[in-house]
Write a protein that holds these residues in place. Structure first.
Motif, PDB file in Angstrom:
ATOM      1  N   VAL A  45       0.843  -1.189   0.000  1.00 10.87           N
ATOM      2  CA  VAL A  45       0.000   0.000   0.000  1.00 10.87           C
ATOM      3  C   VAL A  45       0.884   1.247   0.000  1.00 10.87           C
ATOM      4  O   VAL A  45       2.024   1.219   0.482  1.00 10.87           O
TER       5      VAL A  45
ATOM      6  N   THR B 254       0.270   5.876   0.073  1.00  8.85           N
ATOM      7  CA  THR B 254      -0.705   6.932   0.342  1.00  8.85           C
ATOM      8  C   THR B 254      -0.446   8.142  -0.544  1.00  8.85           C
ATOM      9  O   THR B 254       0.682   8.389  -0.968  1.00  8.85           O
TER      10      THR B 254
ATOM     11  N   VAL C 227      -5.592   8.020  -5.825  1.00  2.00           N
ATOM     12  CA  VAL C 227      -5.368   6.596  -5.537  1.00  2.00           C
ATOM     13  C   VAL C 227      -4.648   5.939  -6.710  1.00  2.00           C
ATOM     14  O   VAL C 227      -3.623   5.271  -6.539  1.00  2.00           O
TER      15      VAL C 227
ATOM     16  N   PHE D 118      -2.337  -1.317  -3.536  1.00  2.00           N
ATOM     17  CA  PHE D 118      -3.413  -0.468  -3.030  1.00  2.00           C
ATOM     18  C   PHE D 118      -2.874   0.919  -2.705  1.00  2.00           C
ATOM     19  O   PHE D 118      -1.672   1.102  -2.525  1.00  2.00           O
TER      20      PHE D 118
ATOM     21  N   VAL E 237      -4.313   4.760  -0.522  1.00  2.00           N
ATOM     22  CA  VAL E 237      -5.308   5.514   0.239  1.00  2.00           C
ATOM     23  C   VAL E 237      -5.026   6.988  -0.027  1.00  2.00           C
ATOM     24  O   VAL E 237      -3.871   7.418  -0.018  1.00  2.00           O
ATOM     25  N   SER E 238      -6.095   7.781  -0.257  1.00  2.00           N
ATOM     26  CA  SER E 238      -5.894   9.210  -0.536  1.00  2.00           C
ATOM     27  C   SER E 238      -6.839  10.079   0.281  1.00  2.00           C
ATOM     28  O   SER E 238      -7.877   9.619   0.762  1.00  2.00           O
TER      29      SER E 238
ATOM     30  N   CYS F  36      -9.841   4.907  -1.331  1.00  2.00           N
ATOM     31  CA  CYS F  36      -8.855   3.833  -1.240  1.00  2.00           C
ATOM     32  C   CYS F  36      -9.251   2.741  -2.206  1.00  2.00           C
ATOM     33  O   CYS F  36     -10.386   2.675  -2.664  1.00  2.00           O
TER      34      CYS F  36
ATOM     35  N   ILE G 108     -12.120   1.163  -6.535  1.00  2.00           N
ATOM     36  CA  ILE G 108     -11.864   2.280  -5.621  1.00  2.00           C
ATOM     37  C   ILE G 108     -13.165   2.657  -4.931  1.00  2.00           C
ATOM     38  O   ILE G 108     -14.209   2.768  -5.581  1.00  2.00           O
TER      39      ILE G 108
ATOM     40  N   ALA H  15     -10.210   7.318   6.937  1.00  2.00           N
ATOM     41  CA  ALA H  15      -9.465   6.749   5.813  1.00  2.00           C
ATOM     42  C   ALA H  15      -8.922   5.367   6.171  1.00  2.00           C
ATOM     43  O   ALA H  15      -9.017   4.431   5.368  1.00  2.00           O
TER      44      ALA H  15
ATOM     45  N   PHE I 191     -10.174   1.847   4.461  1.00  2.00           N
ATOM     46  CA  PHE I 191      -9.249   0.897   3.838  1.00  2.00           C
ATOM     47  C   PHE I 191      -9.373  -0.488   4.464  1.00  2.00           C
ATOM     48  O   PHE I 191      -9.409  -1.497   3.756  1.00  2.00           O
TER      49      PHE I 191
END
Length: 175
Positions: free
Chosen positions: A23, A25, A86, A97, A99-100, A123, A129, A151, A155
């Protein structure tokens, strides 16, 4: 909320560690706090590749491939930008993956169309998404804390709802 974030981050870490998935970010209004919470779990270097703090549109465009047209037409605080962040993080960081977050944490910067407290988080993977819009203003620090928590929770829920790692973990329990 800090304690809850640690628990959520550990659950995320357990899933990603067990599966070998990664992942990253892409954060604007949370300024790196989502990534900070993910990497605070021991062993995070096995699955967290890093984050991009894209506080300006220039960085969103250059590093995350967010469309200039979208930024001009809809502003940085919209669902579409959160989704593009993302995808940009996944592509730039070569992760499974991302996350934003993008929004107006306050105290200034809000408009009648996008008041302070409006934050989009997203995410997912290249193919799936999910997003969440926050709209309440509790002051800058609390807005950022809530967005970070939501967030992480979004996720974790995404991973669980998509059964990421379930097969692998089931195989470990029942060889």
């Amino acid at each position: 909320m800090v304690f809850e974030n640690k628990i959520i981050s550990r659950e995320i870490g357990d899933i990603l560690y067990a599966t070998g998935l990664t992942v990253s970010t892409a954060e604007s209004c949370t300024g790196g706090r989502i990534g900070e919470n993910i990497m605070a779990t021991p062993g995070a270097s096995n699955y967290f590749k890093g984050g991009i703090i894209s506080y300006t549109n220039e960085i969103k465009e250059r590093l995350l491939q967010v469309s200039a047209d979208t930024l001009n037409e809809k502003t940085a605080v919209c669902e579409e930008v959160a989704r593009q962040m993302v995808l940009g993080a996944i592509n730039t960081m070569k992760t499974d993956f991302a996350v934003s977050s993008t929004g107006v944490a306050g105290p200034g910067g809000g408009t009648p169309q996008t008041p302070v407290g409006t934050i989009w988080i997203a995410c997912g993977s290249k193919d799936n998404i999910v997003t969440l819009k926050l709209t309440e203003d509790f002051g800058r620090d609390i807005n950022i804390a809530i967005a970070t928590n939501k967030a992480l929770r979004l996720f974790l829920d995404f991973l669980n709802e998509n059964k990421v790692g379930v097969e692998m973990m089931d195989n470990e329990k029942n060889p």
